[in-house]
Design an enzyme around this catalytic site. Sequence first.
Site, PDB file in Angstrom:
ATOM      1  N   ARG A  38     -16.771  71.062 -26.189  1.00  0.00           N
ATOM      2  CA  ARG A  38     -16.247  72.069 -26.502  1.00  0.00           C
ATOM      3  C   ARG A  38     -16.376  73.308 -25.324  1.00  0.00           C
ATOM      4  O   ARG A  38     -15.424  74.103 -25.353  1.00  0.00           O
ATOM      5  CB  ARG A  38     -16.723  72.691 -28.015  1.00  0.00           C
ATOM      6  CG  ARG A  38     -16.180  73.817 -28.323  1.00  0.00           C
ATOM      7  CD  ARG A  38     -14.725  73.881 -28.930  1.00  0.00           C
ATOM      8  NE  ARG A  38     -14.528  75.301 -29.322  1.00  0.00           N
ATOM      9  CZ  ARG A  38     -13.151  75.577 -29.880  1.00  0.00           C
ATOM     10  NH1 ARG A  38     -12.232  74.522 -29.781  1.00  0.00           N
ATOM     11  NH2 ARG A  38     -12.863  76.656 -30.270  1.00  0.00           N
ATOM     12  N   ASP A  60     -24.614  76.225 -37.470  1.00  0.00           N
ATOM     13  CA  ASP A  60     -25.464  75.175 -36.949  1.00  0.00           C
ATOM     14  C   ASP A  60     -26.910  74.841 -37.619  1.00  0.00           C
ATOM     15  O   ASP A  60     -27.473  73.570 -37.166  1.00  0.00           O
ATOM     16  CB  ASP A  60     -25.545  75.435 -35.655  1.00  0.00           C
ATOM     17  CG  ASP A  60     -24.518  75.213 -34.613  1.00  0.00           C
ATOM     18  OD1 ASP A  60     -23.120  74.860 -35.170  1.00  0.00           O
ATOM     19  OD2 ASP A  60     -24.476  75.640 -33.504  1.00  0.00           O
ATOM     20  N   LYS A  91     -28.704  75.139 -25.743  1.00  0.00           N
ATOM     21  CA  LYS A  91     -27.661  74.392 -25.415  1.00  0.00           C
ATOM     22  C   LYS A  91     -26.290  75.305 -25.343  1.00  0.00           C
ATOM     23  O   LYS A  91     -25.563  75.356 -24.324  1.00  0.00           O
ATOM     24  CB  LYS A  91     -27.297  73.162 -26.647  1.00  0.00           C
ATOM     25  CG  LYS A  91     -25.848  72.555 -26.554  1.00  0.00           C
ATOM     26  CD  LYS A  91     -25.680  71.821 -27.770  1.00  0.00           C
ATOM     27  CE  LYS A  91     -24.339  71.431 -28.048  1.00  0.00           C
ATOM     28  NZ  LYS A  91     -23.491  72.376 -28.679  1.00  0.00           N
ATOM     29  N   ASN A  92     -26.331  76.138 -26.277  1.00  0.00           N
ATOM     30  CA  ASN A  92     -25.024  76.811 -26.539  1.00  0.00           C
ATOM     31  C   ASN A  92     -25.000  78.293 -25.618  1.00  0.00           C
ATOM     32  O   ASN A  92     -24.119  79.133 -25.344  1.00  0.00           O
ATOM     33  CB  ASN A  92     -24.752  77.569 -27.980  1.00  0.00           C
ATOM     34  CG  ASN A  92     -24.319  76.416 -28.873  1.00  0.00           C
ATOM     35  OD1 ASN A  92     -23.948  75.309 -28.385  1.00  0.00           O
ATOM     36  ND2 ASN A  92     -24.284  76.486 -30.071  1.00  0.00           N
ATOM     37  N   ASP A 118     -17.786  68.421 -31.229  1.00  0.00           N
ATOM     38  CA  ASP A 118     -17.832  67.891 -32.717  1.00  0.00           C
ATOM     39  C   ASP A 118     -16.589  67.921 -33.295  1.00  0.00           C
ATOM     40  O   ASP A 118     -15.637  69.106 -33.124  1.00  0.00           O
ATOM     41  CB  ASP A 118     -18.923  68.652 -33.449  1.00  0.00           C
ATOM     42  CG  ASP A 118     -20.198  68.451 -32.781  1.00  0.00           C
ATOM     43  OD1 ASP A 118     -20.543  67.545 -32.215  1.00  0.00           O
ATOM     44  OD2 ASP A 118     -20.965  69.428 -32.744  1.00  0.00           O
TER      45      ASP A 118
END
Length: 417
Positions: free
Chosen positions: A89, A302, A17-18, A113
Amino acid sequence: MRGGAPLVGTVRLAGAKNSVLKLMAASLLADGEIVLSAVPDITDVPVMGAVLAGLGVDVTHDADAGTCRLAVVESTAIRPPRDAVTRIRASISCLGPLVARRGAAELALPGGDRIGARSIDLHLAGLAAMGAVIERADDEVAVRAPRLHGARITLDFPSVGATENLIMAATLAEGRTVIDNAAREPEIADLCHMLVAMGAHVSGIGTPTVTIHGVERLSGVQWETCPDRIEAGTYLVAAALTGGSVRVERVRADDLTLPLRKLSDAGASVSVEGDAITVTRTSGPLNPVDVVTLPYPGFPTDLQPQMMVLLTQADGMSRCTENVFESRFSFVDQLRRMGADIDVDGHHAMLSGPTRLHGATLAGLDVRAGAAGVLAGLVADGETIVHDVHHIDRGYAHFVERLRSLGADVVRGGDGA
Ligand code: UD1
């Protein structure tokens, strides 16, 4: 979910994802098409697609095939759509590319978040050092620079997002940029390697000092998204927690050095075979361990909520220190309601275990705390309900299905779906 079943089996993961969200943003810099593979089937990807579509990028996302093609078809927009920007974000990653390529950006402050203040001052200070003029309103920022120039930038803190934004901006700036105290997360290295394949000059990749020599143009590229160490770590923690054995495929053990060591210190057996990691715990209590979150290669923030769940089952006192996001302990209250014995003092949490967790109804969690809440339910007595599953969908593809395939007693449904 109902607790009690050990998780056993194999999961094969797509990309991180990141990483993928930033690789998508980098399409704004390219003259040609970016073709991404190993794109995870998570909801943040189409949201990022909507941000980019609003900026004139033609986005074709095939969730089943795990591919995403991105090509700029219209390059005058500088204002990404507010509703999409405020949902994630990572939308802030458009800032550097827009200013570098289009000379300006006007952005609503990004969402994501609710785990801390998450200011963007480091992003803005870096761009200002490169010659940009910044105007801030209440919940918006405008950044202008006809042509950015290289600069020497020392970050106050190794921010992931600021490092990525400044690297992307510097690829098309005039001259040399040096970023000191840069973040070193593997997803940043993935972005840098893709930028190099597009024609950028970036050195010091994966180190705290990254040097970028600006070029006139960047081309399109085909790129495979790097593995998701956090998603992988979540399943591996779940294996140790439930007393099972889970093999995660398409993961890099080097990205998870510290979490794997902590799992091993806690008493799980960890084995690495090529791009697969297996964590097994067959019998006996878990050992207490101390965890301190820090920028990479420190323990990832995380994975902190998932690790806290594990430590509730360790025999003795564990300590968990959160150094990255000040509000990340909000999950502790939910764990306490399930019976965990946790004292919080500032950014330290002391956990006493083992404690029997009992089922509860959990709500208002973020992506990682949501996943951790499900893990807690997998060892709790009785039934646990996790609401707002859409948070988990932001970062975990097919989470419930995968847990079920590993033997978990979990179903998705109701108004939380
Ligand atoms: C990224 C990840 C997130 C991860 C985090 C830390 C994405 C989409 N998200 O978030 O999952 O938890 O890295 O590994 O990649 N800060 C400032 N000023 C700034 C920027 C950051 O004060 O300009 C602070 C933040 O409030 C936070 C800390 O620095 O306390 C870390 O933030 P950062 O590393 O920037 O995280 P993100 O890029 O937002």
